[in-house]
Structure formats: C-alpha cells, structure tokens
Design a protein around this motif. Structure first.
Motif, mmCIF file in Angstrom:
data_model
loop_
_atom_site.group_PDB
_atom_site.id
_atom_site.type_symbol
_atom_site.label_atom_id
_atom_site.label_comp_id
_atom_site.label_asym_id
_atom_site.label_seq_id
_atom_site.Cartn_x
_atom_site.Cartn_y
_atom_site.Cartn_z
ATOM 1 N N HIS A 49 -4.541 1.260 -0.715
ATOM 2 C CA HIS A 49 -3.768 -0.087 -1.442
ATOM 3 C C HIS A 49 -4.257 -0.880 -2.304
ATOM 4 O O HIS A 49 -3.742 -1.400 -3.407
ATOM 5 N N SER A 92 -1.650 -2.282 -5.625
ATOM 6 C CA SER A 92 -0.199 -2.245 -5.362
ATOM 7 C C SER A 92 0.576 -3.514 -4.885
ATOM 8 O O SER A 92 -0.346 -4.100 -4.060
ATOM 9 N N THR A 101 2.518 -0.540 -0.590
ATOM 10 C CA THR A 101 2.430 0.737 -0.251
ATOM 11 C C THR A 101 3.103 1.264 0.945
ATOM 12 O O THR A 101 3.007 0.608 1.892
ATOM 13 N N ASN A 142 2.378 6.851 -7.702
ATOM 14 C CA ASN A 142 3.579 5.882 -8.013
ATOM 15 C C ASN A 142 4.779 6.321 -7.540
ATOM 16 O O ASN A 142 5.211 7.472 -7.714
ATOM 17 N N SER A 201 4.445 -1.240 -9.381
ATOM 18 C CA SER A 201 4.480 -2.025 -8.156
ATOM 19 C C SER A 201 4.267 -1.379 -6.780
ATOM 20 O O SER A 201 4.035 -1.974 -5.580
ATOM 21 N N HIS A 225 3.630 2.098 -4.270
ATOM 22 C CA HIS A 225 2.983 3.117 -4.262
ATOM 23 C C HIS A 225 3.156 3.848 -3.111
ATOM 24 O O HIS A 225 3.851 3.293 -2.060
#
Length: 768
Positions: free
Chosen positions: A120, A125, A128, A150, A205, A207
């Motif tokens: 993370h 991100s 996550t 992503n 933004s 993941h």
C-alpha cells in the motif's frame, strides 16, 4: 497500527444459527470468529481495534467489556441508525491520522497483512483492497485489475456470463485517513456501491493486492461447516491444541469406550457414551453430550447441545442447547436452532432449518423449514425456472409470494401456454402473488413473445410465463420485456430460501385484473409492421405453436399477402426467432435481423441488440453513422440500461412474428426478394454450440488470456480469431459453455467451433 473490524451485520443467511448470536460471535472449534480476526491482527502488529456494532452488538460489547483481548486494545463504535460499510468506518476512525486496516467481522483468513501495508505504501494508494481467488465467484464482489495492481472495474455478484475473473473482494482494506473526508458524515454510505466507484474515476487512487493464503467468508451454513473442516485439516494457520494426530481438544478427552475418527475437535466438559462414533470432521463444543451408539460426522455441536443414543448427525449444525432424541437423524446442511428438540426416530431432511425453541414430534419427517417453506438454493437456469426444482403447486405459490414481496415487482403480468399443467402453475403463482399484496395482471393464454410485449406495453417490472408439457417451465421477463437482472433473481431466490414473504391483510387482498384485451394490441401492432400492406406478396408461415400459426395466417391475410410456400417463414414455438426458406436456400434469423437493422440504419436509427448478436452489425451501423447498443442476458448491474430502454421501442428486433412481417414489408416497399435483401449485407455466418465443462467458468480469463472486448457492457469472453469472433459464454449452471462463432463463411465459423472443442478437450485432459 490500527484496524476497524466491521461487526454490525445481521447474518441472515446463517439463521437460525444467528437468531440469538451475532455473526462475529458464532464459534469455530470453540472460539468465536471475531477472536480469529483479533489473533490475525495481533500477529500482524496491530495494537488497537475499533469494532463497529449493529445487530445484537451488546453481546459483543459484553464479551470484551474490559477493553482488551490479549495484547489488543478493543474499543467500540455504535450506530443509532445504520450508516453502511463506509459510513460506519468513518464514524469509528474519524480521529485517526495514519493508514489503517478495515476487516470484515464475519470472515476467517490468515493473510500476511504486514505485506499488504508495505505494498500500500509503495503504491502510494489511497485505498488498497485485498483480493483473493475463489472457486465460485458468483457469490462475491469481483475485481478486475491491471498488472500494476490498479483497479479497473468491479463486478458485483455476477452470473457466470459476467464472472470473467475469480479475484474476489475479501472486505479487507487499507485506507488513508484523507479518504474519510469523501464519506458523508452521519449518512448511510457504502464502500462498494458509492466510495469505490468515486475513487475509480481518480486514476491511481484504488489498488488491489492479490493475497495468497486462506480466506473464507462465512456467509451461509455450508461455508460455516466448511471453514471448520478447513481448521481441522490444518488449512488455516491457526493452531489447535492436539491430543493425538488429527484429534484436537480444548482441555482433555473425556473417559469412555467410544471411537474418534480424525479429524475431530472435542471441547471441555464433554460427555461421550460407550459405542458412540465421532468424526471424521466433527466439532463437539463445550458441555455437549453424545449418547451410546450415536454418530456425529462432519457436523458441529455447539455448547450444551445433546445427541441421544442411536441418533445420527450428518453434515449439520446443532445450536446451543438443541436436543436430538433417540434414533433421530439430521442430514446434510440442516440446522437445529437453539433449545429446539427433535423427537425420537424423527428425520430432518437435507437443507431444513428449524428455528430456536421448537418441538418436533417423534417419528415425524421434516421436509420443510419449521414456520418457513424449504426452498431449493438455485432456481434460475438457462431455460427459466425448471432445471433445479420440481414445479409443484407449492413451489409456484412460494415463487409467486417471493415475486409479490419485492417492491419493484408489485405489479406483475402473468400468462400461460394453454396447457392444463401450465394453468395449474399459473393459478398457484397468482395465489402466491395475491397473498403478498401484489397487483396481478393476467394476459391469459398466449405465447412467450406475446407476454414479453404485454409486459413492455403495460410498463410492468416483471412478467411470468408458465409452460406445461413434458418438461414444465416458468420463464420470467423483466422491465421492457427483457431478461430479469441478476439482482432481482437473487432476491427472488433469497426470499424463497428463507421463506420471507410479505403478507397482506384480508381487506387489502386484490382481485386479478383481466388484461386479455391487451393481446389485441399485440395483433394491431403486428399489422403496423407493414404500414403499406402486403398486397401482391406471397408467403407462408410454419410454427409448432398453433396460436402463432393462426395469428400469423390471419395477419398476412388482412395485409393482403397470399399463402404460398415458395417463401416460407419458420417461427420458433416461443415466437422469439424466425428464418426464411426459399428455393435458393435458408436465410437464418441473424440474416433477417441484419435486414431489419440495415433498414433502421438507413432511416437514421440506432438499434439495441443482445450481446451475442453478430458483430458484423456494428460495422454495418458505422457505415451509416449509427450505433449498435448491446444489452446483457443476465446483467449484474444497470450498465446496459440505455440499451434496454431503446430495445423496448424496437420489438421487431427480438420478436420473430414482428420480424417476419417487417421483412415482408421491406420486400414489398423495395420490390426485392429475400435473396436480394441479404445480398446487400456483408458476408457473415454464425455457428452456435454448447459444451459441457468440469472446470469453473471463472477460469476462462486465465485459460484464454485477455479478451478483446474491454467495454463496460460485456458478457463472457470475446476473442478475435482469424478475422472472426469467438464468444464464450458460461451457462447459468456453471457446468457448460455456450460458444458463438462468427466468420465470413459457414465453413470458417464451423472450424472456429471445432478448434475451440479441441482446445477444450486439451484443457479438460490437463484438469484431470
């Protein structure tokens, strides 16, 4: 590190196990689910956990009233009104300043969460999501991601047709505190439905970390039993105390001359009489009693439950204080609620649920849920409702009550094929709908395409058609006369499984509205497909359905078309497909569809077609500056809503009768034969085949690689092959694939199907 544990769910699918126990406190081998989660957090360096409370939350709070579990500091966040998954997390973590874990309180896993945190931070991100591969993805929210992690797309509990990945959302997240500001305060707000789609539009933004290890969402009784089997078999990295190989205990084994067949778990203060046989796969919790000669296999006995002498428990659950008396039997996936008693020599059939504090008489056989009707888990198949359930009057009443209990289906249309058995099913369905307070609009004896038209014309959300004959069926259409979205199917199935139906009062029970006159509108609209008549035309119609044959003969006669077999239209018995036969050959439904589409394009119209309609029509549309909008056969969401709305205005593209008259009208207006009209089309041929498979359809994306169609509205796996297209769509059962091959010659299309069959044979060979 900190974590929010979401523990507010009701656990309705686990009832009656959760009638008096919150789902996070349901025991697994003597320890609540919640404590497995706490142990996981401790093992991964978490020092503080805030537990969100909802259903029976006071029991969780009472258990950890001192605010500690081992080295973990435990606090609680209570909701006066439900705030949704995201809303409850914001309330729990509103003052936190560092990234934190969010963990579901009703799942068991052994992931290495520290590795997730490292990922993370490296990915920068905002959120996550931890994903895990599952065998059957239809019960989960699925994630599509790229190689960098992503998130590209979410698919919520799809049918096999859209289950093109097996990467499930585990409900475990890492969240940056700044994301909480995007969640409205004191307002119901959901991660999957609201926050994640919002972040998806903000590239980078969101993941997904693909975790390795064990994960089990304890969503139903089967999963609950399976998770304990996995614990006993050592599939989870949570060690149990051993008394011998495969024999686990809380304290020590009780004295006596009984048999333990590993793996088994025996709690404290258990009493087992001589001659009893426990295991394999049995969990006998604290203070339970097992009588002489009793057998407990692959089952769970919760604290203080009793199995008397000679009784048999197979793959079932006895809740706390439940009693199974002498020689009584419980079979696969049955649940006996807390403090309920089953009398001597009684038999509880598979999948039955008995709610708490019930009494079952001796020598009785229980085939249905006590207070609720026993319902099959999977009702919908590729041919409607018929594949997995016997269509008795009782089943039809239950289905009608389930449909009538859904707010979107308060007005329902019904029809039948005229056979006696279909008439019986229709009467039972209507009774169930009326009992739930539904408005029932009866279109009487008709055919399926006609009911679809009536459903769309009357603006109904659901239409139900009963088919008799050797293999009775119930076919359901939704808004605009198209297929029912998967979320509505799921709600119908869910209500039938649980027996949760609305009940109307005597004064609010409605009458059945006689809507047979609407069928006349179908005939009038059929005539309008040829606005200038068909005088001078010659054609005939052939159909195994007598209603359709009579209607078409009457329509052609009124339009001035003479009956002659030189041009013969063969219409399917349900009225949805047609083909033309001339002396020069047969012109398929797809060819006639293309003729109608080309006419629409030339008139400046877009068209709406099913996803498996020929791709050649898209190229034809582009040549005329128009667009083909596609809708799905079993949508998981509303991504195809625009196409479905357009389709309601273009019934001639999905109704075989309308298409027949429309093609004749085009021939009449242009003075061309079917051969001439088809000669204007690009060369394309379609071959369709169905193949049985033994592997999960969720593996299609790994077996065949990335698909060529990346649009938001898609179904199955689409591959480009030698200038043609191969569409592989799983059947609803998950045990077969429907393959549609499209190419510029019939030979090429047939070869594509044969080539796929060879590939499939190799895959099946490797699987074995």
């Amino acid at each position: 590190m900190k974590a929010v544990v979401m523990a507010g769910g009701k656990g309705t699918r686990l009832r009656p196990l959760t009638c008096d126990t919150p789902k996070p406190l349901v025991p697994l081998c003597g320890k609540p689910v919640l404590e497995y989660i706490f142990d996981l957090l401790i093992r991964n360096g978490v020092q503080e956990a805030c537990v969100t409370l909802g259903y029976l939350g006071h029991k969780i709070e009472e258990r950890y009233a001192d605010g500690k579990y081992k080295s973990l500091q435990v606090t609680f966040s209570r909701e006066d009104t439900p705030l949704g998954t995201a809303g409850s997390v914001r309330a729990a973590a509103k003052d936190w300043q560092e990234p934190f874990f969010v963990v579901s309180g009703d799942a068991v896993c052994d992931f290495e969460l520290e590795k997730v945190m490292l990922y993370h931070k490296a990915a920068h991100s905002k959120i996550t999501i931890v994903g895990c591969c599952v065998e059957d993805p239809r019960e989960y929210g699925l994630i599509e991601k790229d190689d960098a992690g992503n998130v590209l797309r979410f698919i919520e509990k799809p049918a096999w047709g859209q289950a093109t990945t097996d990467l499930a959302n585990t409900g475990i997240y890492i969240i940056e505190p700044e994301c909480l500001q995007q969640i409205p305060e004191n307002t119901p707000y959901d991660f999957a439905r609201e926050l994640f789609p919002k972040l998806l539009r903000q590239k980078g933004s969101l993941h997904c970390y693909h975790a390795e290890g064990y994960w089990c969402d304890i969503g139903d009784v089967y999963a609950y039993l399976q998770c304990q089997q996995d614990l006993l078999q050592g599939k989870i990295r949570f060690p149990l105390k051993k008394a011998a190989d495969g024999i686990f205990v809380q304290d020590t084994l009780p004295a006596g001359s009984y048999s333990l067949v590993p793996p088994v778990y025996i709690g404290s203060q258990v009493d087992i009489a001589d001659g009893a046989e426990i295991g394999p796969g049995a969990v006998v919790d604290a203070q339970c009693i097992v009588g002489a000669g009793a057998r407990v296999r692959k089952s769970v006995m919760l604290p203080r439950s009793v199995v008397y002498a000679g009784a048999c428990v197979q793959e079932s659950v006895l809740c706390s204080g439940a009693v199974l008396q002498e020689k009584a039997c419980m079979y696969e996936q049955t649940v006996l609620g807390a403090d309920s008693i089953v009398g001597a020599c009684a038999s509880i059939c598979p999948h039955v649920r008995i709610w708490p504090e019930k009494q079952i008489d001796a020598n009785s056989t229980v085939r249905e849920n006590v207070r609720y009707q026993n319902i099959s888990k999977n009702y919908f198949g590729d041919g409607g409702i018929s594949d997995s359930v016997e269509l008795t009057a009782q089943t039809c009443v239950a289905l009608g009550a389930a449909i009538g209990s859904i707010p979107q289906c308060k007005k329902a249309g019904v029809g039948f094929d005229g056979s006696n058995y279909a008439g019986m099913m229709l009467s039972a369905l209507q009774a169930g709908m009326l009992s739930a307070g539904s408005h029932v609009w009866s279109f009487g004896e008709c055919f399926e395409a006609q009911l679809s038209y009536c459903t769309a014309f009357c603006g109904l959300s659901v239409g139900v058609f009963c088919v008799g004959g050797e293999h009775p069926q119930i076919r359901i259409c939704g808004e605009n006369g198209l297929s029912v979205p998967r979320f509505l199917e799921r709600e119908m199935e869910d209500r039938m499984r649980k027996g949760e139906y609305n009940r109307c009062s005597v004064e609010h029970c409605r009458d059945i509205a006689d809507m047979r006159s609407i069928r006349l509108m179908y005939g009038r609209e059929l005539m309008r497909q040829a606005p200038f008549g068909l005088r001078g035309m010659e054609a005939a119609v052939q159909c195994a359905n007598g209603q359709i044959s009579m209607l078409m003969e009457d329509t052609l006669l009124k339009l001035g078309c003479l009956q002659k077999n030189d041009l013969l239209f063969r219409i399917s018995p349900d009225g949805t497909r047609t083909e033309a036969v001339t002396v020069s050959g047969t012109y398929s439904h797809e060819k006639l569809l293309a003729v109608c589409c080309l006419c629409a394009f030339r008139s400046g119209m877009d068209v709406a077609l099913p996803y498996d309609a020929p791709m050649a029509l898209d190229a034809l549309a582009q040549q005329h500056g128009r667009t083909v909008h596609r809708y799905l056969s079993d949508p998981a969401d509303t991504a195809d809503a625009a196409a479905r709305h357009l389709s309601a205005k273009q019934i001639f593209l999905r109704d075989g009768l309308y298409m027949t008259v429309r093609v004749l009208s085009i021939m009449h207006e242009r003075g061309l034969s079917v051969e001439n009209l088809c000669a204007e089309l690009p060369e394309f041929f379609v071959e369709r085949k169905t193949f049985s498979v033994s592997f999960s359809p969720a593996k299609l994306h790994t077996l065949f690689g990335k698909q060529d169609d990346t649009s938001a509205v898609r179904e199955g796996v689409s591959l480009e092959k030698n200038g043609g297209r191969l569409l592989i769509t799983p059947m609803r059962s998950g045990h077969a694939l429907r393959v549609t091959a499209e190419a510029n010659s019939m030979e090429a299309a047939a070869e594509m199907c044969s080539g796929f069959e060879r590939i499939l044979a190799e895959i099946e060979k490797k699987q074995k």
